[in-house]
Design a protein around this motif. Sequence first.
Motif, short mmCIF file in Angstrom:
data_model
loop_
_atom_site.label_atom_id
_atom_site.label_comp_id
_atom_site.label_asym_id
_atom_site.label_seq_id
_atom_site.Cartn_x
_atom_site.Cartn_y
_atom_site.Cartn_z
N ALA A 1 0.84 -1.19 0.00
CA ALA A 1 0.00 0.00 0.00
C ALA A 1 0.88 1.25 0.00
N TYR A 2 1.91 1.20 0.81
CA TYR A 2 2.84 2.33 0.92
C TYR A 2 3.53 2.57 -0.42
N ASP A 3 3.89 1.50 -1.09
CA ASP A 3 4.61 1.62 -2.36
C ASP A 3 3.72 2.07 -3.51
N HIS A 4 2.42 1.89 -3.36
CA HIS A 4 1.50 2.20 -4.45
C HIS A 4 1.36 3.71 -4.64
N ARG A 5 1.40 4.18 -5.86
CA ARG A 5 1.16 5.60 -6.16
C ARG A 5 -0.33 5.80 -6.37
N GLY A 6 -0.92 6.61 -5.54
CA GLY A 6 -2.36 6.81 -5.62
C GLY A 6 -2.98 6.37 -4.29
N THR A 7 -4.29 6.24 -4.29
CA THR A 7 -4.94 5.87 -3.04
C THR A 7 -4.88 4.36 -2.83
N SER A 8 -4.33 3.96 -1.72
CA SER A 8 -4.34 2.54 -1.36
C SER A 8 -5.42 2.34 -0.32
N PHE A 9 -6.21 1.33 -0.53
CA PHE A 9 -7.30 1.06 0.40
C PHE A 9 -7.08 -0.33 1.00
N VAL A 10 -6.88 -0.37 2.31
CA VAL A 10 -6.62 -1.65 2.99
C VAL A 10 -7.68 -1.86 4.06
N GLU A 11 -8.43 -2.92 3.93
CA GLU A 11 -9.38 -3.30 4.98
C GLU A 11 -8.67 -4.29 5.91
N ILE A 12 -8.66 -3.96 7.20
CA ILE A 12 -8.07 -4.91 8.17
C ILE A 12 -9.20 -5.45 9.04
N TYR A 13 -9.40 -6.75 9.00
CA TYR A 13 -10.35 -7.35 9.94
C TYR A 13 -9.75 -7.21 11.33
N GLN A 14 -10.44 -6.49 12.21
CA GLN A 14 -9.87 -6.16 13.52
C GLN A 14 -10.84 -6.58 14.60
N ASN A 15 -10.35 -7.30 15.54
CA ASN A 15 -11.23 -7.79 16.59
C ASN A 15 -11.48 -6.73 17.65
N CYS A 16 -12.76 -6.44 17.91
CA CYS A 16 -13.14 -5.62 19.07
C CYS A 16 -13.59 -6.61 20.12
N ASN A 17 -12.69 -6.90 21.04
CA ASN A 17 -13.01 -7.97 22.00
C ASN A 17 -14.03 -7.55 23.04
N VAL A 18 -14.39 -6.28 23.06
CA VAL A 18 -15.38 -5.84 24.04
C VAL A 18 -16.80 -5.86 23.45
N TYR A 19 -16.96 -5.34 22.25
CA TYR A 19 -18.32 -5.23 21.70
C TYR A 19 -18.64 -6.18 20.56
N ASN A 20 -17.64 -6.85 20.03
CA ASN A 20 -17.93 -7.75 18.90
C ASN A 20 -16.89 -8.86 18.83
N ASP A 21 -16.66 -9.46 19.96
CA ASP A 21 -15.56 -10.42 20.07
C ASP A 21 -15.74 -11.60 19.12
N GLY A 22 -14.67 -11.94 18.46
CA GLY A 22 -14.67 -13.15 17.65
C GLY A 22 -15.32 -13.02 16.30
#
Lengths: 632, 632, 348, 348
Positions: C199-220
């Motif tokens: 993403a860093y190397d890409h010229r232009g807009t890089s869009f990265v979706e990271i699946y991220q765990n919210c262990n308090v409100y949406n665990d797992g």
Amino acid sequence: MTLTTTSKNVKEVNQVVVRFAGDSGDGMQLTGSRFTAVTSLVPNDTATLPDYPAEIRAPAGTLAGVSSFQLHFSDHDILTPGDKPDVLVAMNPAALKAHLSMVKSGGIILVNSDSFDERSLGKAGYGSNPLDDGTVKPYRVYEIPMTKLTLEACKSVGVKPRDAERSKNFFALGLLSWMYTRPVQPTIDWIEERFASNEMVKEANLRSYKAGYNFGETAEIFEARYEVAPSRFESGTYTNVPGNTALAWGLVVASRLAKMPLFLGSYPITPASDILHELAKLKNFGVRTFQAEDEIAGAGSALGAAYGGCLGVTTTSGPGIDLKAETIGLAAHLELPMVIVDIQRVGPSTGIPTKTEQADLLAVVHGRHGESPVPVVAAMSPGHAFDAAIEACRIAIEYRTPVYLLSDGYVANSSEPWRLPDLDALPAIDPHFLDTPNHVDDQGNASYWPYVRDPDTFARQWAIPGTPGLEHRMGGLEHADGSGNVAYDTLNHEKMTQLRQAKLDAISKSIPLLAVDDPDGLGGAEVLAVSWGSTYPAVLAGVRRTRKRGLKVAMVHLVHLNPFPSNLGEILGRYRKIIVPEINMGQLWTLIRARYLVDAESISKVQGIPFKAAEIESAILDALDKRRVARS
Amino acid sequence: MTLTTTSKNVKEVNQVVVRFAGDSGDGMQLTGSRFTAVTSLVPNDTATLPDYPAEIRAPAGTLAGVSSFQLHFSDHDILTPGDKPDVLVAMNPAALKAHLSMVKSGGIILVNSDSFDERSLGKAGYGSNPLDDGTVKPYRVYEIPMTKLTLEACKSVGVKPRDAERSKNFFALGLLSWMYTRPVQPTIDWIEERFASNEMVKEANLRSYKAGYNFGETAEIFEARYEVAPSRFESGTYTNVPGNTALAWGLVVASRLAKMPLFLGSYPITPASDILHELAKLKNFGVRTFQAEDEIAGAGSALGAAYGGCLGVTTTSGPGIDLKAETIGLAAHLELPMVIVDIQRVGPSTGIPTKTEQADLLAVVHGRHGESPVPVVAAMSPGHAFDAAIEACRIAIEYRTPVYLLSDGYVANSSEPWRLPDLDALPAIDPHFLDTPNHVDDQGNASYWPYVRDPDTFARQWAIPGTPGLEHRMGGLEHADGSGNVAYDTLNHEKMTQLRQAKLDAISKSIPLLAVDDPDGLGGAEVLAVSWGSTYPAVLAGVRRTRKRGLKVAMVHLVHLNPFPSNLGEILGRYRKIIVPEINMGQLWTLIRARYLVDAESISKVQGIPFKAAEIESAILDALDKRRVARS
Amino acid sequence: MSDGVATAVSRPDTPASTRKDWVSDQEVRWCPGCGDFTILAAMQTLLAEMGARRESTVFVSGIGCSSRFPYYMNTYGIHSIHGRAPAFATGLAVARPDLDVWVITGDGDALSIGGNHLIHTLRRNVNINIILFNNQIYGLTKGQFSPTSEVGKVTKSTPYGSLDTPFNPVSLALGAEATFVARTHDMDRKHMMEVLRQAYDHRGTSFVEIYQNCNVYNDGAFNDITSKDRRADYLIPLVHGEPIRYGKDGEFGVSRGEDGMLHLVKVADVGEDALLIHDMSLDNPSQAFELSRLARGPHEPTPIGVFRSVDCPEYGYEVARQLAEVEGRKGIGDLSALLRSSGTWVVE
Amino acid sequence: MSDGVATAVSRPDTPASTRKDWVSDQEVRWCPGCGDFTILAAMQTLLAEMGARRESTVFVSGIGCSSRFPYYMNTYGIHSIHGRAPAFATGLAVARPDLDVWVITGDGDALSIGGNHLIHTLRRNVNINIILFNNQIYGLTKGQFSPTSEVGKVTKSTPYGSLDTPFNPVSLALGAEATFVARTHDMDRKHMMEVLRQAYDHRGTSFVEIYQNCNVYNDGAFNDITSKDRRADYLIPLVHGEPIRYGKDGEFGVSRGEDGMLHLVKVADVGEDALLIHDMSLDNPSQAFELSRLARGPHEPTPIGVFRSVDCPEYGYEVARQLAEVEGRKGIGDLSALLRSSGTWVVE
Ligand SMILES: Cc1ncc(C[n+]2csc(CCOP(=O)(O)OP(=O)(O)O)c2C)c(N)n1
Ligand SMILES: Cc1ncc(C[n+]2csc(CCOP(=O)(O)OP(=O)(O)O)c2C)c(N)n1
Ligand code: SF4
Ligand code: SF4
Ligand SMILES: [Mg+2]
Ligand SMILES: [Mg+2]
């Protein structure tokens, strides 16, 4: 284990201020609200002040992570959560550090001594142990190994120690319940119901609660228990709800009174989200809640629903108020009813989302481009949020106008005993939907003109989609009065601008005349204190204190901020000295000066917390002194 | 064909008001501005009032489609486009109908008689021909078959008749040029340059122009030509630009003065779009123009560019002001410079986009949640838009704050002779970018604290990304002064709130003291007229008229609306009677009353058009009468 | 007066940095166990590894738990307002092409209130790296459903279950003309770093979706994909130039069927040669889009990796080029001439 | 107090209407020759033909030339504010499922300022027909480039040419989970009416892009596709269930190639059987998306017709269902019980 109560020395006191403080994970809000609930049952009068840390959980044990809940209860009518606690319950060193300076000197401090280990002391920023180094000398300190005692109590339940420890807030609750002779059974019932689905947790909490209670009874360290006699309440049925809940209920009731289904379009934001949460539960009241993609869509969808004949409401806090402005301008221009609820928090920008402020008043009165007058109503207390919601809906529907309903973080989250209203006695709100033509054109054809008005109220006659023969077009371009057709001519615009303002003047007439609280008769007092919104309780408490000193002090409270009640000018004119305490830099003060040219004094506090009665008291004293100096 | 000028009777007059009116397709704006251009060359003093119909072209020939351009020119210093035209050029019946009532009685009316056929009369809503039925009796009417004469003139050019007809506005221009002895060659040159790419159109326009001119010369229907002697101008180089162009140029000059590249983030909206169009041409001045997806992104991108060290600007009108509020609150909170240009138009909501109003003042002063003070500067005339833009940029950059720059549809689109400033004499604006650390921590490490302030101006020390070693974080959460770290404690918030206000107070000190125009010395006059923004010329003209009547009248004009100049209060205090004329319902009036508790009187006009000098004159007379009545 | 156009700040050689150099002095305040921590660590490690410069790195965020990220990076940073980070970053990146601009955002911040700025930034291809922490919930406001929450989600604001069809962020980005689109998750630091590097190397807009765990409100929420035991069966790795296959022994894959559509297949059934070779560089985004539709949510086998990476004109560069071009043609703007451009007359 | 929940307004039988019944008394104020006129006529004729009811039809618009549309329809109508019509319409449609709600919008109104509301309305599938008049320009504000203008467009705000990659409205809608997506143009009233009819019949959000000529600020933008002489070679008609072919003699077509991608082909080269049969009802939107990528703009052969039409839960219906369900379970809400739900005590 049973709860036995000995004949230990019980002292009668008139009022107590208790503050529970601990880490965010320690369950202090729960403890505080349970203690409030049983205290209401005595019944004592109560007033609370929950204080949350910032939104995201701070690292455990740090000052930033401290959560607290203050409760003031008494045998008489009280108003504020109290200036300084008589009792502080500190579950860890950070809680002690954050709140110690507030405690009355000679006050009681209960600490969970198990948490005062080196690591926790370090996290709280204590170089040495305050329990040993003289820091707490001026107080009566009870060091209680709450963690250990809780673990002990839960031993045979079978929960893991880490989970058992979580119950220690119930230990504290039990201990305080003993100290203040609170009813026991309601809490036991509540625990059993609330944790019914998890036997082990239920058992752990029950045992911890009882252990705390019994500890008070058996440990020979407390000189006395205290009793606060029942307060005299007006007869009726009471409940204890936070302002946001009362406000949500007020909206539902208004919807029924007007026979218009409630539609809430909202985008979550602290501290307004709970209204959305509350209303989302009430689908069987015909309530539609729509979590929109942003505040603009929240307002837009509410306006669309209002156009369809629903009671359209949108809820938000400061940043959302900015974003909704353009849509509210459209609503004012279309002359469609809707209610915009603003639970004010500390600004500007993101500010401090969990703290209270009253600094959106000028923004809601003036914050739209063009001449776009919109009524404003403010809630003065948790219970009053119910009434204020109905009043906002009444004005909106009867006058076909958006109405801002202001509340704030303090009203939203605190609670007080609230006498349930007689629902059947509430006056209906009649939207007067039109279903027959109100106009005949040159060719004799009947049609509907959307801007035909009542000559007194200036409210327009309103027909909603689905009504055959009353099809019509409206929009945000300037339009002719009557027909509503787009009109660019200059005099029409001036006329419409004046009509939109005239409607506010008409609303002013529909507001009951303001009553001044002046024991010496209107104009008798030496100083008039003006309150609005959540300054009410502190101002009244401060006024009472000065009256006890023999001073002549009057008070008036404003529920309507735009338009003002029609006799406000006359009232202000009767007093030479006027103070306007506000949790902002003087916003109502600005409006009053501009409108009535009175040289009032602004008492400003911008600290994210409500006034204390003592602050108002001293402001009044200052004001009177100043006057004396000026005269001499 | 040549232009010959006989010795026909030439009358000297001091001033003339001409109004060109026709269908939107008739090119009246072009005709008017060309006539203005050559009139400026005399040089006469000029003031113009273009009046467009609504945005979309209305059906040809209807009242809604009429476009007009009024020009006032004279041999002396004039201020307004004139109250009532001496001459009306009406290209069709609708134009006559729309404007007839404005013409001075006895005034001249030139009509294109070819357009007074039954169909056109019908479209204009005339039952009978006004040229025949006595309607125009009170005027000196010249019926000229302009269409026919134009077609005739173009016959040999080879254009199709439909296209040839389009040149008839040049016929009118030629005729008027003859009547008022305007220079001829500049227009010929202009036509040749402008239509260089289309030989036939060029030729048609040239011939029509000359035909119009010669018609005046040869037709034996005009008694006289008129001459308006050159006006005495201060020596210098002059140009004639609309306010939006001058404003755009002011921004470019400020960018150079500050050595900060200009970044404009904007979303098109009438009547602000022309600033975007103007700046988009100036890429070789290092100007970046970004047409954003909406007003929020317009403001957001400008703020982002400002953070990067550019002069960040966003331009809009009312509805966009609503939408930008949240971002401006962030800018104020971050304390980053940017300029928000508001070309006010008729509101509320979409209102009348092509008409002028001053009703966004309260919205820009108060229209953000929380305590969020932001400076406001207003342009008073087309030329002054240049100075006001530089002043807004100066305050923004030197004090690190967003600044609103108000203009309006009238200033934006009208023009006046403007003496070019001496660019080299303009003082530089120094952003004082920091490139070395300004803080040393406990461990002796040097770092940058974003909220270290100048003790006098309260401006913070500013470092931009790219500066090694000065990395730092900022945001919309409340932060500690100095370090800028997130801070939730109560007293810090109060301190920051006061600091943000203190900065405005400091700005007030940087504004030159207000000078009152009072021939009888400060406080000498019986009434003080307060103007702001585009009311300036009408108020001054009205004041002059009353002075000619021997009345003692003072005037003061406000360029700075927030904060006010530091001596405004003192000035207001010197006058018993104060009037505040505004194209709104009394917005400056509200601010002044609130701030200074003066019982000023609001003179309100909300018709989408500027004040006339006569209206101000009579308001002043009324005010003085009222005083007399009150005294007696 | 001189021309006044900003010149890029000169970059002195700075010594190679370590992760610690990228850690700010602010205490990190997320809930213990939150997925945000591992993303923060990955970012700090990556920037050190890549030899990025602190002084020319800017993190811009909106509001949300994830949006606190800039406070923890020892770089330039702005915690702006809810949803508007892409607008702020666009102005910054266009004005200052010398900077590395990152946007940190959440599923509410980017896709709910900020959806419009996101899609416009993507189509313009401004040089910004947009990192979306998707935890399928509003964390900061304590647990309402978000535009990526699954239908039927029970939250505080939907006690009877949500009714809104969620966005698929990868599909949405591709529909908005995005030139770099990727997905990774918070349980695989190496993969995260690799994707962020691209993403860093890409010229232009890089869009990265990271699946991220919210262990308090949406665990797992992403357990199927991220947990060690299920990962093999649910995570379809996208590797440029390689056949797309997954499963513990690579026994599954993606193949285009007779019907012309992509399907999940058993390799044994179709043969290795029938597997789709992943090509992130296709000019036409259709195949990337089709890959984004393989899973309807993170409880079905889901492609993880770079979906699309193509070279297109970068907006900030184009703006600068146009400026230079006009300046080349007309010369550096002359203010005095500008003020005279509508014609003048002189009064002596 | 009674329950107070609104009931649908009863619809008496109304006599069949003619186009004239749908014409309001307001003078139509578009520039002579504007494409908006033919769309207006198509709509009025269609509603009469379909037996729609005036009293239960609502047109909601934002701001723009196109957004003046509601004034000219003799129905209920709201000319709201710029970009917000979908939000207004969502509230209305959810509150009043008995109404037919149309949104009339422009490329600036829908895709620039209103982009976020548009994509959220699409994913929710609210019962609204969104008709986008795409003239690739801002008409009302007198000619700035829009989010659908081609790169390099010279306009008032881009005298040196625009730099922004345009949206493909069909791709964007499909990326946003739209359930009905179509494209038509202002020079073919029959096709317009057919597409609008299908949009009207669709349950959920229908999204129709209409290529509309702005003869004042962007004349001829769609001439390749709409002009009688070029239409055959540039307009690819999408007909459900039919092979996709075009050209004067149907000599061209669309076919999936060896590489798995769709291509424009000569029918003679590939044979009729190789042509793609259009299927708008595919659950997976990938093929529709791929069709939307065949043309990069209206100067290449461009598919016209219904790209996608699938049946999915409609939002307003689901809201009503949930209300009824909860009411069924809990009974009509009792206010008095509600106020007592947090526990009470009585003071005598
Ligand atoms: C204008 C505005 N509206 C609403 C909010 C309240 N708010 C803050 S963050 C947030 C959503 C957070 O969700 P997400 O973006 O997914 O971030 P997360 O916390 O899950 O990382 C909301 C609604 C706000 N701060 N400002
Ligand atoms: C909040 C706001 N911003 C900007 C405008 C000005 N404006 C009105 S319509 C429009 C764009 C029109 O373009 P489009 O939507 O394509 O409609 P068209 O006129 O081409 O039919 C703009 C920028 C406005 N009215 N309100
Ligand atoms: S609420 Fe969720 S997303 Fe926010 S910090 Fe806690 S775990 Fe992380
Ligand atoms: S400007 Fe263009 S879109 Fe608007 S009415 Fe005229 S031709 Fe139609
Ligand atoms: Mg989230
Ligand atoms: Mg358009």
